[in-house]
Write an enzyme that holds these catalytic residues in place. Structure first.
Site, PDB file in Angstrom:
ATOM      1  N   GLU A 269     -35.736  -0.711 -85.444  1.00 39.56           N
ATOM      2  CA  GLU A 269     -34.945  -0.065 -86.485  1.00 39.56           C
ATOM      3  C   GLU A 269     -34.022  -1.002 -87.248  1.00 39.56           C
ATOM      4  OE1 GLU A 269     -33.124   1.526 -82.517  1.00 39.56           O
ATOM      5  OE2 GLU A 269     -35.061   0.851 -83.250  1.00 39.56           O
ATOM      6  N   ASN A 270     -33.807  -2.218 -86.745  1.00 44.83           N
ATOM      7  CA  ASN A 270     -32.986  -3.162 -87.507  1.00 44.83           C
ATOM      8  C   ASN A 270     -33.776  -3.884 -88.589  1.00 44.83           C
ATOM      9  OD1 ASN A 270     -34.098  -4.315 -85.019  1.00 44.83           O
ATOM     10  ND2 ASN A 270     -33.194  -6.239 -85.698  1.00 44.83           N
TER      11      ASN A 270
END
Length: 434
Positions: A269-270
């Site tokens: 998700e980063n």
């Protein structure tokens, strides 16, 4: 240029893409009462953690304060005020602020503690939570290269919150590894156009600036066979071509079981698709990092993007499967996994976004707590992560699903009896062993 009481946006995910030199320079000033907006408050004594030690932060707005124990202590003692947002909502609020929008409605956090007191609307039969935009007086961001016109290029997973924050402040100061002449950057490669950037500072990153992401320690720590069994069973649910996000805990073991031949595309998700195994050596100076802030490799066909785009993928249904850990799952497919009993509620991260946004949600967890109390319960008593979102639960004893909306026992793990599962499960369930 930063004044007392300013709202300061700070890029970075952990210490990756973090404008650590600007923050350390600010730590040498007398500026106080800052509202610090970032995913987390650095690490102890590093980045935002240094401002925290100095007492320069009045309030922190973020998604994962628990990565810095000193931030947890400051919040618990009342030394700082904190506002916790799901990571995707934080990223999108900053993007909305930069785009001149009055906020947005998101399904993330609906029905949970973090939605209490917020405006909600039912759109198309689904509940959405209003999130207001976030803007700053000043933004400190970190990029890899800049030209003298202020155009920025980020590297690997260093886009994270930097790209959106560059648009969302009255004054933007970019710390970069290298400043090149105008014309030296290919216009096709520019991530942030120069119109957003007011000042450039050239500052070289060192491994010491990267804190816990500076290097990877490959250990041959023995994996618990029961945890490995759960990971292996979860792997059976993953299909070639699927985009899959793996949470922390037991799900991380799945990454070690995936081979390139399986064709499974790992999302973090980063800001990365195509996550590969950890490097043999080295750290975030040379490699991207995953959501656990651990250096990883990029498989052929991988891509990088910023946090706002990453969570748009999640909310938009472009992540096929999320595999997450759990503290409780109940008869109505509700999940509680972000608030540990007895611990401060300071670290939600991307859990709420993933639990409500992925097309399929698989929970891997031990069947009971260390004290023997069940984790599969009639109704969750811990703060919820998502409502009615769970599709499959895999424990060391059994596999449960929700066909026709009812909690159903689908499989027993090898050597496990039905009586044992009944004895260790307080929720009511249907038996449909296959």
């Amino acid at each position: 240029m930063v004044k007392d009481g300013d709202i300061l946006l700070v890029g970075g995910f952990g210490m990756t893409g973090n404008p650590v030199h600007l923050l350390h320079a600010l730590a040498e000033t007398s500026v106080r009462n800052l509202v610090y907006v970032a995913n987390n408050v650095g690490e102890p004594g590093l980045g935002g953690g240094r401002l925290l030690r100095n007492g320069q932060i009045r309030k922190a707005i973020g998604s994962y304060f628990t990565s810095n124990p000193e931030a947890v202590q400051a919040a618990q003692s009342g030394a700082i005020e904190v506002e916790l947002l799901p990571q995707g909502s934080l990223a999108e609020a900053i993007r909305a602020g930069g785009a001149g929008l009055g906020g947005f409605y998101t399904p993330t956090a609906a029905g949970t503690l973090l939605a209490e007191g917020k405006e909600t609307r039912v759109i198309g039969g689904k509940t959405y939570v209003l999130v207001e935009p976030i803007r700053g007086n000043v933004a400190f961001i970190r990029a890899w290269k800049a030209d003298e016109a202020g155009n920025l290029v980020y590297r690997m997973t260093e886009q994270n919150f930097n790209k959106a924050m560059a648009t969302a402040a009255d004054l933007v100061i970019a710390e970069v590894e290298q400043i090149v002449p105008v014309g030296a950057l290919d216009p096709d490669q520019i991530h942030t156009p120069g119109c957003y950037v007011d000042y450039l500072v050239e500052a070289r990153m060192t491994p010491e600036d990267l804190g816990s992401s500076a290097s990877i320690e490959n250990s041959s720590k023995k994996v618990d066979p029961l945890r490995l069994r759960m990971a292996q069973r979860a792997l059976q649910e993953l299909k070639p071509g699927q985009v899959v996000n793996l949470g922390i805990g037991i799900p991380t073991l799945i990454a070690d079981l995936i081979t390139p031949e399986m064709g499974i595309i790992l999302h973090t998700e980063n800001g990365m698709l195509g996550v590969g195994p950890a490097p043999e050596e080295g750290g975030a100076m040379d490699y991207p990092v995953n959501a656990g802030k651990i250096p990883v490799t990029a498989l052929p066909g991988a891509s990088y993007f910023d946090s706002a785009d990453s969570f748009a993928m999640i909310r938009g249904g472009h992540v096929d499967v999320a595999v997450m850990g759990g503290l409780q799952v109940d008869e109505k497919a509700n999940l509680a996994n972000w608030a540990v009993p007895g611990k401060p509620l300071l670290g939600v991260g991307g859990a709420m976004d993933l639990a409500s946004g992925a097309k399929k949600l698989i929970i891997t967890m031990t069947h009971t707590n260390p004290d023997g109390s069940p984790k599969i319960v009639p109704e969750c008593t811990l703060p919820l992560t998502a409502v009615g979102a769970v599709d499959l639960v895999i424990t060391e004893l059994a596999v449960f699903g929700y066909p026709e909306g009812r909690l159903t026992l689908l499989e027993l793990m090898p050597g496990v009896t039905l009586e044992e599962v009944r004895a260790k499960t307080s929720a009511r369930f249907v038996e449909a062993l296959r």
